[in-house]
Design an enzyme around this catalytic site. Structure first.
Site, PDB file in Angstrom:
ATOM      1  N   HIS A  78     -28.291  70.711  14.239  1.00 33.69           N
ATOM      2  CA  HIS A  78     -27.562  69.714  15.016  1.00 33.69           C
ATOM      3  C   HIS A  78     -26.607  68.917  14.133  1.00 33.69           C
ATOM      4  O   HIS A  78     -25.576  68.439  14.617  1.00 33.69           O
ATOM      5  CB  HIS A  78     -28.547  68.780  15.724  1.00 33.69           C
ATOM      6  CG  HIS A  78     -29.161  69.390  16.938  1.00 33.69           C
ATOM      7  ND1 HIS A  78     -29.345  68.694  18.118  1.00 33.69           N
ATOM      8  CD2 HIS A  78     -29.628  70.633  17.180  1.00 33.69           C
ATOM      9  CE1 HIS A  78     -29.902  69.490  19.024  1.00 33.69           C
ATOM     10  NE2 HIS A  78     -30.082  70.672  18.474  1.00 33.69           N
ATOM     11  N   ASP A  79     -26.921  68.773  12.860  1.00 37.57           N
ATOM     12  CA  ASP A  79     -25.999  68.102  11.947  1.00 37.57           C
ATOM     13  C   ASP A  79     -24.775  68.970  11.700  1.00 37.57           C
ATOM     14  O   ASP A  79     -23.639  68.518  11.834  1.00 37.57           O
ATOM     15  CB  ASP A  79     -26.694  67.805  10.619  1.00 37.57           C
ATOM     16  CG  ASP A  79     -25.780  67.076   9.653  1.00 37.57           C
ATOM     17  OD1 ASP A  79     -25.156  66.081  10.058  1.00 37.57           O
ATOM     18  OD2 ASP A  79     -25.678  67.505   8.479  1.00 37.57           O
ATOM     19  N   ASP A  94     -41.631  84.702  12.132  1.00 39.58           N
ATOM     20  CA  ASP A  94     -41.706  86.155  12.259  1.00 39.58           C
ATOM     21  C   ASP A  94     -40.645  86.614  13.253  1.00 39.58           C
ATOM     22  O   ASP A  94     -39.751  85.845  13.618  1.00 39.58           O
ATOM     23  CB  ASP A  94     -43.113  86.591  12.700  1.00 39.58           C
ATOM     24  CG  ASP A  94     -43.601  85.834  13.929  1.00 39.58           C
ATOM     25  OD1 ASP A  94     -42.748  85.468  14.781  1.00 39.58           O
ATOM     26  OD2 ASP A  94     -44.815  85.603  14.057  1.00 39.58           O
ATOM     27  N   GLU A 148     -24.368  59.930  16.639  1.00 39.88           N
ATOM     28  CA  GLU A 148     -24.851  61.246  17.068  1.00 39.88           C
ATOM     29  C   GLU A 148     -26.307  61.207  17.522  1.00 39.88           C
ATOM     30  O   GLU A 148     -26.686  61.857  18.488  1.00 39.88           O
ATOM     31  CB  GLU A 148     -24.690  62.252  15.926  1.00 39.88           C
ATOM     32  CG  GLU A 148     -23.257  62.655  15.649  1.00 39.88           C
ATOM     33  CD  GLU A 148     -23.138  63.578  14.450  1.00 39.88           C
ATOM     34  OE1 GLU A 148     -24.057  64.388  14.221  1.00 39.88           O
ATOM     35  OE2 GLU A 148     -22.123  63.488  13.740  1.00 39.88           O
ATOM     36  N   ASP A 190     -43.514  80.409  20.967  1.00 44.39           N
ATOM     37  CA  ASP A 190     -44.366  81.585  20.766  1.00 44.39           C
ATOM     38  C   ASP A 190     -45.809  81.115  20.675  1.00 44.39           C
ATOM     39  O   ASP A 190     -46.269  80.689  19.613  1.00 44.39           O
ATOM     40  CB  ASP A 190     -43.948  82.322  19.488  1.00 44.39           C
ATOM     41  CG  ASP A 190     -44.825  83.533  19.196  1.00 44.39           C
ATOM     42  OD1 ASP A 190     -45.564  83.960  20.104  1.00 44.39           O
ATOM     43  OD2 ASP A 190     -44.763  84.040  18.056  1.00 44.39           O
ATOM     44  N   PRO A 201     -24.690  73.305  21.359  1.00 41.79           N
ATOM     45  CA  PRO A 201     -24.908  74.220  22.489  1.00 41.79           C
ATOM     46  C   PRO A 201     -26.037  73.732  23.396  1.00 41.79           C
ATOM     47  O   PRO A 201     -27.055  73.219  22.919  1.00 41.79           O
ATOM     48  CB  PRO A 201     -25.289  75.537  21.811  1.00 41.79           C
ATOM     49  CG  PRO A 201     -24.767  75.427  20.415  1.00 41.79           C
ATOM     50  CD  PRO A 201     -24.849  73.975  20.058  1.00 41.79           C
ATOM     51  N   HIS A 245     -36.154  80.283  17.143  1.00 41.05           N
ATOM     52  CA  HIS A 245     -37.032  79.893  18.246  1.00 41.05           C
ATOM     53  C   HIS A 245     -38.368  80.631  18.212  1.00 41.05           C
ATOM     54  O   HIS A 245     -39.149  80.523  19.139  1.00 41.05           O
ATOM     55  CB  HIS A 245     -36.331  80.116  19.592  1.00 41.05           C
ATOM     56  CG  HIS A 245     -35.263  79.115  19.881  1.00 41.05           C
ATOM     57  ND1 HIS A 245     -34.393  79.222  20.946  1.00 41.05           N
ATOM     58  CD2 HIS A 245     -34.921  77.974  19.244  1.00 41.05           C
ATOM     59  CE1 HIS A 245     -33.556  78.199  20.933  1.00 41.05           C
ATOM     60  NE2 HIS A 245     -33.856  77.428  19.916  1.00 41.05           N
ATOM     61  N   THR A 246     -38.608  81.342  17.135  1.00 36.70           N
ATOM     62  CA  THR A 246     -39.961  81.843  16.907  1.00 36.70           C
ATOM     63  C   THR A 246     -40.875  80.703  16.462  1.00 36.70           C
ATOM     64  O   THR A 246     -42.101  80.841  16.493  1.00 36.70           O
ATOM     65  CB  THR A 246     -39.959  82.975  15.847  1.00 36.70           C
ATOM     66  OG1 THR A 246     -41.216  83.640  15.870  1.00 36.70           O
ATOM     67  CG2 THR A 246     -39.683  82.442  14.460  1.00 36.70           C
ATOM     68  N   ASN A 286     -29.355  65.053  21.397  1.00 34.39           N
ATOM     69  CA  ASN A 286     -30.238  64.859  20.244  1.00 34.39           C
ATOM     70  C   ASN A 286     -31.485  64.038  20.563  1.00 34.39           C
ATOM     71  O   ASN A 286     -32.226  63.672  19.653  1.00 34.39           O
ATOM     72  CB  ASN A 286     -29.460  64.164  19.115  1.00 34.39           C
ATOM     73  CG  ASN A 286     -28.418  65.066  18.502  1.00 34.39           C
ATOM     74  OD1 ASN A 286     -28.623  66.253  18.347  1.00 34.39           O
ATOM     75  ND2 ASN A 286     -27.263  64.491  18.158  1.00 34.39           N
ATOM     76  N   VAL A 341     -21.840  69.418  14.324  1.00 36.67           N
ATOM     77  CA  VAL A 341     -21.001  68.259  14.645  1.00 36.67           C
ATOM     78  C   VAL A 341     -20.466  67.668  13.340  1.00 36.67           C
ATOM     79  O   VAL A 341     -21.248  67.225  12.499  1.00 36.67           O
ATOM     80  CB  VAL A 341     -21.800  67.188  15.411  1.00 36.67           C
ATOM     81  CG1 VAL A 341     -20.882  66.045  15.849  1.00 36.67           C
ATOM     82  CG2 VAL A 341     -22.516  67.792  16.608  1.00 36.67           C
ATOM     83  N   ARG A 350     -34.082  72.225  13.167  1.00 36.03           N
ATOM     84  CA  ARG A 350     -33.309  71.771  14.325  1.00 36.03           C
ATOM     85  C   ARG A 350     -32.411  70.588  13.951  1.00 36.03           C
ATOM     86  O   ARG A 350     -31.257  70.497  14.390  1.00 36.03           O
ATOM     87  CB  ARG A 350     -34.264  71.371  15.457  1.00 36.03           C
ATOM     88  CG  ARG A 350     -33.566  71.084  16.771  1.00 36.03           C
ATOM     89  CD  ARG A 350     -34.519  71.227  17.946  1.00 36.03           C
ATOM     90  NE  ARG A 350     -33.841  71.000  19.199  1.00 36.03           N
ATOM     91  CZ  ARG A 350     -33.942  69.878  19.920  1.00 36.03           C
ATOM     92  NH1 ARG A 350     -34.718  68.901  19.508  1.00 36.03           N
ATOM     93  NH2 ARG A 350     -33.293  69.736  21.045  1.00 36.03           N
ATOM     94  N   GLY A 406     -19.537  69.113  10.831  1.00 34.08           N
ATOM     95  CA  GLY A 406     -19.934  69.900   9.672  1.00 34.08           C
ATOM     96  C   GLY A 406     -21.234  69.399   9.061  1.00 34.08           C
ATOM     97  O   GLY A 406     -21.811  68.407   9.509  1.00 34.08           O
TER      98      GLY A 406
END
Length: 323
Positions: free
Chosen positions: A61-62, A249, A83, A241, A158, A188-189, A89, A65, A57, A67
């Site tokens: 996030h780096d 997975d 940031e 999960d 986002p 997001h698993t 953040n 913004v 994450r 690059g």
């Protein structure tokens, strides 16, 4: 389904590299780099059960913004908001920042002033994901950025409440496509979400009698309401999960199809036929998802990289050299 799988395989083409940005960039200047970073990554992976998700994450996030330039690592300054200060953040975990600092210290002890914090963040992320499951041949040679602004993070990262059109607009602005969006959402698993990021799906839907998003499986919604009651503290969290929260997975896609996703941004992947079909394919073909994930991570890791004489090589990851 087989035809779609072939199309995905064709779309997944790893970009070429240059002499300023390629996997062997530090072969001469810091020949033991991979081993140094890997030792830190392995130690932290063993110490912290949810660490791959936390580092991934941070990297995402780096890169979104300014690059992939390590600008997210800059600490608070009295002159301006960076940031890390942005509301986008605020849920980033300090352990992830600490891991990058530890890796940087270990690298500096052997190769002072040679390796950027941006490359170390990319390497630790790749290492964490190899330990969790997928990996890719990481290009190196990034330079550290010299700009870090809170307002840029709020604008570029986002939102978990975004719909599909907004997400696609954001990803397209970075040179990423629908396949990348669905694929990278599969991260997001792993990890957790704060209740505040999806509470509107439990209590704020005006079109349902009890305020619950009708796309949620009723039994799952009941579980979530138990874990995230109205007025839950800002620290309240939920695993993406529950069945396998620390395993990389394809359960994310299976859960999505079953109405067991947390975020509006996750649920939005079912809003169009193309994205829905990719979800369906990944839910049934784990190796294809892993292959696509490695390719999309490679693309992500190349966003806005600074090479050659651009940027700097920071002495400390949380400060610009001029500070």
């Amino acid at each position: 389904m087989r035809f779609l799988a072939v199309l995905i395989a064709i779309a997944v083409i790893f970009p070429s590299s240059s002499h300023q940005f390629w996997p062997g960039f530090y072969d001469s200047s810091c020949p033991g780099l991979a081993s140094i970073v890997a030792q830190v990554s392995l130690r932290r992976f063993q110490q912290l059960t949810n660490h791959p998700a936390q580092v991934l994450r941070l990297f995402f996030h780096d890169c979104f913004v300014e690059g992939c330039d390590g600008s997210i690592l800059i600490g608070q300054t009295p002159q301006s908001s960076v940031e890390r200060d942005s509301v986008a953040n605020r849920d980033l975990v300090q352990d992830a920042f600490d891991t990058i600092d530890l890796a940087k210290q270990a690298v500096e002890a052997q190769c002072p002033g040679v390796v950027s914090c941006a490359d170390i963040l990319a390497m630790v992320t790749r290492d964490m994901l190899i330990l969790a499951r997928p990996g890719w041949n990481l290009a190196l040679g990034r330079r550290d950025g010299t700009v870090s602004r809170a307002d840029s993070a709020l604008r570029e990262i986002p939102s978990p409440r975004s719909g599909l059109d907004e997400l696609l607009k954001n990803f397209h602005s970075k040179g990423l496509n629908l396949l990348d969006l669905v694929t990278l959402s599969g991260s997001h698993t792993l990890g957790v979400s704060h209740c505040s990021q999806f509470s509107q799906r439990l209590y704020g839907v005006n079109t349902s009698l009890d305020g619950t998003d009708p796309s949620l499986d009723p039994s799952f919604a009941k579980e979530l309401k138990k874990d995230c009651p109205p007025g839950a503290p800002v620290t309240a969290i939920e695993f993406f999960d529950k069945a396998a929260p620390f395993t990389f997975d394809n359960h994310y896609f299976k859960n999505l199809e079953a109405g067991r996703s947390l975020l509006t941004s996750d649920e939005s992947l079912l809003a169009s036929f193309p994205s829905r079909e990719i979800v369906r394919l990944f839910a049934r073909d784990p190796p294809l998802f892993f292959f696509s994930f490695a390719a999309s991570m490679d693309k992500l890791s190349r966003l806005g990289v600074k090479t050659g004489g651009a940027g700097e090589i920071r002495r400390s990851c949380n400060r610009f050299n001029a500070q």
